[in-house]
Design a protein around this motif. Structure first.
Motif, PDB file in Angstrom:
ATOM      1  N   SER A  90       7.500  61.015  -1.218  1.00  0.00           N
ATOM      2  CA  SER A  90       6.822  59.685  -0.567  1.00  0.00           C
ATOM      3  C   SER A  90       5.628  59.400  -1.357  1.00  0.00           C
ATOM      4  CB  SER A  90       6.526  60.164   0.649  1.00  0.00           C
ATOM      5  OG  SER A  90       5.706  61.203   0.654  1.00  0.00           O
ATOM      6  N   ALA A  91       4.944  60.017  -2.290  1.00  0.00           N
ATOM      7  CA  ALA A  91       3.955  59.418  -2.898  1.00  0.00           C
ATOM      8  C   ALA A  91       3.878  58.733  -4.333  1.00  0.00           C
ATOM      9  CB  ALA A  91       2.705  60.530  -3.163  1.00  0.00           C
ATOM     10  N   PHE A  92       5.390  58.840  -4.930  1.00  0.00           N
ATOM     11  CA  PHE A  92       5.690  57.838  -5.893  1.00  0.00           C
ATOM     12  C   PHE A  92       6.009  56.558  -5.584  1.00  0.00           C
ATOM     13  CE2 PHE A  92       6.476  62.353  -7.183  1.00  0.00           C
ATOM     14  CZ  PHE A  92       6.379  62.202  -8.888  1.00  0.00           C
ATOM     15  N   ARG A 135       4.840  49.625  -4.436  1.00  0.00           N
ATOM     16  CA  ARG A 135       4.751  50.270  -3.350  1.00  0.00           C
ATOM     17  C   ARG A 135       5.139  51.619  -3.195  1.00  0.00           C
ATOM     18  NH1 ARG A 135       6.276  46.554   0.844  1.00  0.00           N
ATOM     19  NH2 ARG A 135       6.406  48.037   2.447  1.00  0.00           N
ATOM     20  N   LYS A 136       4.658  52.551  -2.512  1.00  0.00           N
ATOM     21  CA  LYS A 136       5.196  53.909  -2.423  1.00  0.00           C
ATOM     22  C   LYS A 136       6.104  53.942  -1.605  1.00  0.00           C
ATOM     23  CE  LYS A 136       0.674  56.040  -3.470  1.00  0.00           C
ATOM     24  NZ  LYS A 136      -0.661  56.077  -3.005  1.00  0.00           N
TER      25      LYS A 136
ATOM     26  N   TRP B 301      -5.322  60.830  -8.864  1.00  0.00           N
ATOM     27  CA  TRP B 301      -4.674  60.285 -10.015  1.00  0.00           C
ATOM     28  C   TRP B 301      -3.190  59.914  -9.553  1.00  0.00           C
ATOM     29  CZ3 TRP B 301      -8.353  63.757 -11.808  1.00  0.00           C
ATOM     30  CH2 TRP B 301      -9.609  63.136 -12.542  1.00  0.00           C
ATOM     31  N   GLY B 302      -2.723  60.590  -8.310  1.00  0.00           N
ATOM     32  CA  GLY B 302      -1.329  60.150  -8.048  1.00  0.00           C
ATOM     33  C   GLY B 302      -0.325  61.416  -8.461  1.00  0.00           C
ATOM     34  N   VAL B 361      -0.451  58.510   1.472  1.00  0.00           N
ATOM     35  CA  VAL B 361       0.316  59.586   1.307  1.00  0.00           C
ATOM     36  C   VAL B 361       0.288  60.055  -0.123  1.00  0.00           C
ATOM     37  CG1 VAL B 361       2.259  59.266   2.953  1.00  0.00           C
ATOM     38  CG2 VAL B 361       2.324  57.955   0.899  1.00  0.00           C
ATOM     39  N   PHE B 362       0.008  61.331  -0.066  1.00  0.00           N
ATOM     40  CA  PHE B 362      -0.227  61.833  -1.649  1.00  0.00           C
ATOM     41  C   PHE B 362       0.652  62.962  -2.215  1.00  0.00           C
ATOM     42  CE2 PHE B 362      -2.585  64.722   0.865  1.00  0.00           C
ATOM     43  CZ  PHE B 362      -2.763  66.131   0.060  1.00  0.00           C
TER      44      PHE B 362
END
Lengths: 275, 363
Positions: A90-92, A135-136, B301-302, B361-362
């Motif tokens: 989900s975070a990508f 968008r994520k 940083w993702g 969300v990470f």
């Protein structure tokens, strides 16, 4: 020209034979629908062709080469898969997920270059997902995710695409959107498309040829008119269904009637107030 | 099919620049690298014996090849810097880098935010090995250090090897079985360790201190032993960072995108286990670094592992060097176990990050 051949394929989960002596061929530029009841082995066949599960016996040949003897990278360059339920991290961002389709074209230490970005962006335009690029994926809807996954498959630049129920969980408009997109891709690029579908009406509308699977075997194959008949529906689904011609294009359409499965109780009993 | 030949859609829109975000991450890597060098220098300069910063820097620079500065220090000061502080700082950096990277790799491999380097029995295996080393009446100092690190390393590796062979199903290695086997075996080792501690008598203090981690006895000989394992392991993990990204999809999709999932799992598991074992065998099972640093990096940083992994290496090194600095200076001359510092300093910082970005969300 890429051609897919399944030669007497047997697949088992443990001792449970799921697919028995399955044979069929798919030619380039052809959109073939796999139809059949739940548990008939449609998804299993898709998984076997993409080499996620192994065969007990038989061969799957893609372009004259045994799928199980090809390096995975080679297979991923000629075959893309849209799975039934795409679980995406989900975070990508959507762009990052679509870019993953370039993996089979890149070496271990290679980073994506300008060309890879262009191809990714093109694929996102074709699937109308380019506005979602940043968008994520955790924030996207089911239809958007399915289009992202199709864009990712296009980014692989495959010659053939397998889809496992790509329209499950989507509303009618999104079902038609996705299938129109796939149909166009198939026609314009001479792609080979194998699509497992539950919805017989959609299968009849979009596929050039249907393969009706029952208990892991081919029950019938041919044009939608040849496969979707009252007789076949009765034999495979065990329910009396009514097959009509579609009012616009004459392709077969299946309409169901309540209360004609073997679970059904006489209608008078239901009305009699059991509940 | 090549997409270049496809008819462009009617809504052609030029590709927006996606590079700035990438560029920001690359600048961050360079920035952290510079920060790491600064932290090494500062941490070497600070200590119970006061040595001015500039003198320390000159002394460090004089050690570099191609630099022609004479440090002009007394031999005592030189010894404090070069033989006591610098190996300690460097070992802390190496261990921090290894634990943070192993944590990030395990989290990616297991697709589980709760994974840390000790999840599948490395720490408990190492602890058992170390405790056995404390109890055995062996006085061997073959390589400038005792039997304890060797037994700890062996314990960690054997433990993971057992977990691995238990979890294997045919030719595949299901991640859930791996975690469960690791947790179960870890619990078994843990209870043996607890029993041994209680019955260890006057050795109890030493054992407990080791379990909480300490860099107090760091020497160059230890750095030399640990360095090759960590360098090789880190390199291997970094090479597979794109595969790790794709494995976030799920194993089936990763295979369909050309990743040999079982091979990558095995390689990453071996490399992450190796660097964790090498890291803990000398300094004890330092907690919190492996789970906290990768998440902090993710928050800032993702989730892209190609940046997450190198940024975790650098952040882990910086974090543990600073934690060790606090551990040896805060209550000097008493040393605080470093595991206490990592949690006391790390937890509030991490919670701050979590609060600040709570709507994102990470993982």
């Amino acid at each position: 020209m890429i051609k897919l051949e399944l030669q007497s394929v047997d697949i088992a989960y443990g001792h449970n034979m799921v697919v028995k002596d399955l044979n069929f061929e798919v030619m380039p530029g052809e959109m073939v629908g796999l139809i059949g009841p739940n548990g008939s082995g449609k998804s299993t066949i898709i998984k076997a062709i993409s080499r996620v599960i192994t065969l007990c016996s038989g061969k799957i040949m893609l372009d004259g080469k045994d799928v199980f003897k090809m390096p995975r990278g080679d297979l991923a360059r000629s075959l893309g898969v849209v799975p039934q339920m795409s679980i995406l991290p989900s975070a990508f961002t959507a762009f990052e997920v679509v870019l993953m389709g370039r993996n089979p074209h890149l070496g271990l230490l290679q980073y994506e270059g300008e060309r890879d970005f262009t191809i990714t962006w093109r694929a996102m335009e074709m699937t109308a997902t380019h506005s979602l690029a940043q968008r994520k994926v955790g924030e996207l809807s089911g239809g958007e995710i399915q289009r992202i996954v199709i864009a990712r498959v296009l980014t692989q630049e495959p010659k053939s695409i397998l889809l496992d129920e790509p329209t499950a969980n989507l509303d009618i408009r999104h079902q038609v959107d996705i299938l129109d997109l796939i149909k166009n891709l198939c026609l314009e690029n001479n792609l080979m498309v194998v699509i497992a579908l539950h919805d017989l009406n959609l299968a009849a509308q979009y596929c050039d040829r249907l393969i009706l699977i029952n208990n892991g075997q081919v029950h019938a194959q041919g044009t939608p008119e040849e496969v979707i008949t009252s007789q076949n529906m009765k034999e495979v689904y065990g329910a009396d269904s009514c097959v009509y011609a579609h009012p616009v294009n004459g392709l077969p359409a299946v309409l169901v009637k309540a209360g004609n499965s073997h679970h059904a109780k006489p209608r008078s009993m239901i009305q009699g107030g059991i509940v | 099919m090549t997409l270049n030949q496809l008819k462009p859609s009617s809504m052609v829109q030029s590709m927006p620049i996606h590079f700035p975000r990438w560029r920001r991450r690359i600048y961050s890597i360079i920035g952290l690298l510079i920060a790491l060098i600064g932290v090494v220098a500062v941490a070497t300069a600070i200590g119970s014996v006061h040595i001015p910063f500039l003198t320390t820097f000159r002394s460090l620079l004089s050690q570099l090849p191609l630099v022609d500065i004479t440090s002009g220090l007394s031999s005592t000061t030189e010894t404090i810097i070069m033989e006591i502080r610098l190996p300690r700082v460097i070992l802390a950096g190496l261990v921090g880098a290894a634990l943070a990277l192993a944590g990030a790799a395990y989290q990616g491999l297991f697709r589980n935010p709760l994974a840390d380097p000790y999840l599948i029995g490395v720490a408990q295996g190492a602890s058992l090995g170390a405790v056995v080393g404390f109890i055995l009446p062996i006085n061997w100092h073959g390589m400038g250090f005792g039997i304890i690190p060797i037994l700890a390393f062996a314990g960690a590796i054997i433990s993971v090897a057992i977990v691995y062979s238990l979890a294997r199903v045919g030719k595949t290695l299901p991640v859930t079985t791996l975690i469960l086997a690791g947790v179960a075996l870890g619990a078994l080792w843990g209870s043996i360790v607890s029993y041994l501690i209680i019955t260890s008598g006057e050795k109890m203090h030493g054992i407990l201190f080791w379990l909480m981690g300490s860099f107090a006895l760091s020497q160059w000989s230890e750095v030399k032993v640990v360095l090759p394992y960590i360098v090789v392991g880190v390199a291997v993990i970094l090479i597979y960072s794109r595969s790790l990204n794709i494995m976030q999809l799920n194993e089936e999709q990763a295979q369909q995108l050309g990743v040999n999932v079982e091979k990558v799992k095995l390689i990453l598991l071996a490399a992450a286990t190796l660097i964790t074992a090498a890291a803990v065998s000398f300094v004890g099972t330092i907690g919190f670094v492996g789970i906290l640093v990768p998440h902090a990096v993710r928050l800032v940083w993702g989730p892209d592992y190609r940046f997450l992994l190198p940024l975790s290496v650098l952040s882990g090194a910086i974090f543990l060097i600073l934690a060790d600095l606090v551990a040896r200076t805060a209550l000097a001359p008493t040393e605080i176990p470093i595991g206490v510092i990592t949690a006391v300093c790390g937890a509030p910082f991490f919670l701050y990050l979590l609060r600040r970005k709570k709507r994102v969300v990470f993982f």
